[in-house]
Design an enzyme around this catalytic site. Structure first.
Site, PDB file in Angstrom:
ATOM      1  N   PRO A  89     -41.296  86.272  67.888  1.00  0.00           N
ATOM      2  CA  PRO A  89     -41.021  87.577  67.282  1.00  0.00           C
ATOM      3  C   PRO A  89     -42.089  88.625  67.573  1.00  0.00           C
ATOM      4  CG  PRO A  89     -42.067  86.191  65.657  1.00  0.00           C
ATOM      5  CD  PRO A  89     -41.994  85.374  66.935  1.00  0.00           C
ATOM      6  N   LEU A  90     -43.155  88.227  68.281  1.00  0.00           N
ATOM      7  CA  LEU A  90     -44.283  89.148  68.453  1.00  0.00           C
ATOM      8  C   LEU A  90     -43.975  90.257  69.457  1.00  0.00           C
ATOM      9  CD1 LEU A  90     -47.279  86.640  68.348  1.00  0.00           C
ATOM     10  CD2 LEU A  90     -46.253  87.952  66.474  1.00  0.00           C
ATOM     11  N   GLU A 135     -44.694  80.465  77.154  1.00  0.00           N
ATOM     12  CA  GLU A 135     -46.001  79.845  77.324  1.00  0.00           C
ATOM     13  C   GLU A 135     -46.762  80.486  78.477  1.00  0.00           C
ATOM     14  OE1 GLU A 135     -45.475  75.662  77.685  1.00  0.00           O
ATOM     15  OE2 GLU A 135     -44.405  75.484  75.792  1.00  0.00           O
ATOM     16  N   ARG A 177     -30.802  84.064  75.793  1.00  0.00           N
ATOM     17  CA  ARG A 177     -32.001  83.351  76.242  1.00  0.00           C
ATOM     18  C   ARG A 177     -31.817  82.797  77.644  1.00  0.00           C
ATOM     19  NH1 ARG A 177     -35.681  81.499  78.158  1.00  0.00           N
ATOM     20  NH2 ARG A 177     -37.395  80.262  77.328  1.00  0.00           N
TER      21      ARG A 177
END
Length: 439
Positions: free
Chosen positions: A338-339, A68, A271
Site C-alpha cells: 500500500p506504500l 522485492e 496484478r
C-alpha cells in the site's frame, strides 16, 4: 522430527533435485511457451552465464518479485557507490523488465538458477560471490546449503514471514533450524518478523523497518500522463490496483452502482496483466465500455473502465487518481504493497486480508491514511464517500504522506547492519587496479 531426520530430509531434497535435473530443459521449454520464461535466456536458469564476471568484489543479490526488486533498488545503488559489483537475480520476466528499466547497467542481471544441484553449483562456481543478499521471504534449500558449504555469507534483508509460512516452518522445526541457522544475518521488517526468524533458528536478527518506505515513487512518462489527464478531463476517478481474480468483478459492480451518482472512470490494474483478455471479456459482458492501455486506446466520455494491462506503469495509473483500492485483500489473501499509492497521493482502501503487509497497513491505518473494509458493500460506500468528499479525501492523502515520511530510515539501518560484510569489500574494490572484466 529429530536433527538426523532433518538432515536426511535435506539430503533427500538434494538427491531429488539431481534425479529431476534431466526434466529441467523440458520444464523450462514449457514455461517459455506459456510466457513465464525468457526464451532467449533459458540457459541462465540452468546456471549458465550470459555475461562475464567482473574483477573484484561481487555481491549476489536476489529478489523474487517486482515488489522485492523495487525495495532493493536503493540498497543496490548504495553498494554500487561503494565500488562493489552487484549481480542481481530475479525469477520472473516482469522483474527482469523492471531491472532493465530502473537499473540498466548499474547491476549485472541474470535469471536465478533453478534450485537444483547442478545449476546452483555451476552458477556459484562461475560468479564466485563474496556475499549473498536476499530479500523478504524465499527459501531455497539447495542454494543455501551450497553457499554454506563454500562459507559465503547469507544475509536476509527486508525480511518477513507470513503467518502461513511461519506455521508451516514451525511444523518442521528441525529442518527450519538447519536452514535458517545458516544465515549470517537477518534484518527484519518488524519486531514480529524478527521474533519469528529467531524462533526458527536465525541469529543474529535485527529490525530495520520496511525498505519500501525508502524507495522512490514509481515513475511515469510525463507526456503519456498529460495525454490521459486531458482525455479524462474533470471526471472523478478511482483505481483498483494489484487485483487478483474476483476483484476485477467487484470493481465492475461498484462502478455500475456508483456511476449514476458520480459519473466516474474506474481504473483497473490486474496484478497479472496476462489475465487482461479474460478481464475485458467479463467487463464487456456486463455492458461496460473498456479502454486498454496495451492497445493505446483513448479514454472517451463513454469509457467506463480503463484497463491498466501494461508492465511497469503503476506510476502512471496512480497519478490518474486520488483513491486507490489495493487488491489481493478482498477475494484474495495476503494483501499487496500500500506504500506506493500513499507515496503518490492516494487515499488507500483495502480488504482486511493484508497479513503480508501487516506493519505497513498498521502505520497507515493508525494515521488515518488507509481504511480496511469488510466486504464489497463497505468498499462501495468508502469509494463513494471519498469521491464526493474532498476534505476527507485530502486528509487521508496528507496522512499518507506523513506516514511515508515517518517510515523512512530502513535503508540507513540496513546499510549499517551490513557494514561488517561490505566495508572489507569496499576496501578491496578500491585497492583493485581498474581492469577489463575477466572470469
Amino acid at each position: 522430527m529429530s536433527k538426523g531426520l532433518a538432515r536426511a530430509a535435506l539430503t533427500g531434497y538434494r538427491v531429488a533435485g539431481i534425479l529431476l535435473y534431466p526434466l529441467a530443459v523440458p520444464y523450462l521449454t514449457y514455461r517459455s511457451w506459456k510466457g513465464k520464461e525468457d526464451r532467449a535466456r533459458r540457459a541462465e536458469r540452468l546456471g549458465r552465464p550470459s555475461a562475464p564476471r567482473p574483477r573484484g568484489p561481487l555481491v549476489w543479490a536476489h529478489s523474487a518479485s517486482v515488489g522485492e526488486t523495487l525495495a532493493l533498488v536503493p540498497l543496490l545503488r548504495e553498494l554500487g557507490r561503494r565500488d562493489i559489483h552487484v549481480l542481481l537475480t530475479t525469477g520472473t520476466v516482469t522483474s527482469a523488465e523492471l531491472v532493465r528499466n530502473r537499473l540498466g547497467n548499474e547491476v549485472i542481471h541474470q535469471y536465478v538458477p533453478l534450485d537444483l544441484k547442478f545449476p546452483v553449483k555451476r552458477f556459484i562456481s562461475y560468479w564466485r560471490p563474496d556475499a549473498c543478499i536476499t530479500a523478504e521471504s524465499e527459501i531455497w534449500p539447495t542454494t543455501m546449503l551450497e553457499l554454506s558449504r563454500r562459507k559465503i555469507p547469507q544475509i536476509r534483508v527486508n525480511a518477513r514471514i507470513s503467518d502461513r509460512s511461519f506455521d508451516r516452518w514451525r511444523n518442521h522445526e528441525q529442518i527450519a533450524e538447519a536452514l535458517f541457522g545458516r544465515m549470517s544475518l537477518v534484518v527484519a521488517q518488524s519486531d514480529v518478523d524478527a521474533e519469528r526468524f529467531r524462533d526458527l533458528g536465525a541469529w543474529p536478527v535485527l529490525v530495520s523497518g520496511n525498505l519500501k518506505g525508502d524507495t522512490d515513487p514509481p515513475p511515469c512518462d510525463p507526456a503519456v500522463l498529460d495525454r490521459y489527464r486531458r482525455e479524462i478531463g474533470d471526471r472523478k476517478t478511482w483505481a483498483a490496483i494489484s487485483t487478483f481474480e474476483g476483484e476485477e468483478k467487484v470493481a465492475a459492480g461498484i462502478h455500475k452502482v456508483l456511476k449514476p451518482r458520480n459519473g466516474q472512470l474506474t481504473i483497473v490494474v490486474p496484478r497479472h496483466p496476462e489475465r487482461a483478455d479474460g478481464i475485458e471479456e467479463m467487463l464487456k459482458a456486463q455492458g461496460l465500455v473498456v479502454a486498454r492501455r496495451s492497445r493505446n486506446d483513448a479514454i472517451t466520455p463513454e469509457t467506463d473502465i480503463f484497463l491498466g494491462d501494461s508492465m511497469g506503469e503503476m506510476g502512471l495509473y496512480l497519478r490518474l487518481t486520488e483513491v486507490a483500492f489495493v487488491g489481493r485483500s478482498l477475494t484474495g489473501e495476503g494483501g499487496q504493497n500500500p506504500l506506493e499509492p500513499a507515496m503518490l497521493g492516494c487515499a488507500v482502501l483495502s480488504g482486511s486480508q493484508v497479513q503480508n503487509f501487516r506493519d505497513a497497513y498498521a502505520n497507515l491505518v493508525r494515521k488515518g491514511a488507509a481504511r480496511l473494509v469488510r466486504d464489497v458493500e463497505m468498499l462501495a460506500k468508502a469509494v463513494h464517500y471519498l469521491l464526493s468528499n474532498d476534505l476527507a479525501r485530502r486528509k487521508m492523502i496528507d496522512a499518507g504522506q506523513e506516514t511515508i515520511t515517518e517510515m523512512r530510515g530502513a535503508l540507513a539501518v540496513t546499510v549499517k547492519a551490513l557494514e561488517p560484510y561490505i566495508n572489507p569489500l569496499t576496501v578491496s574494490a578500491r585497492l583493485q587496479p581498474k581492469a577489463a572484466a575477466a572470469q
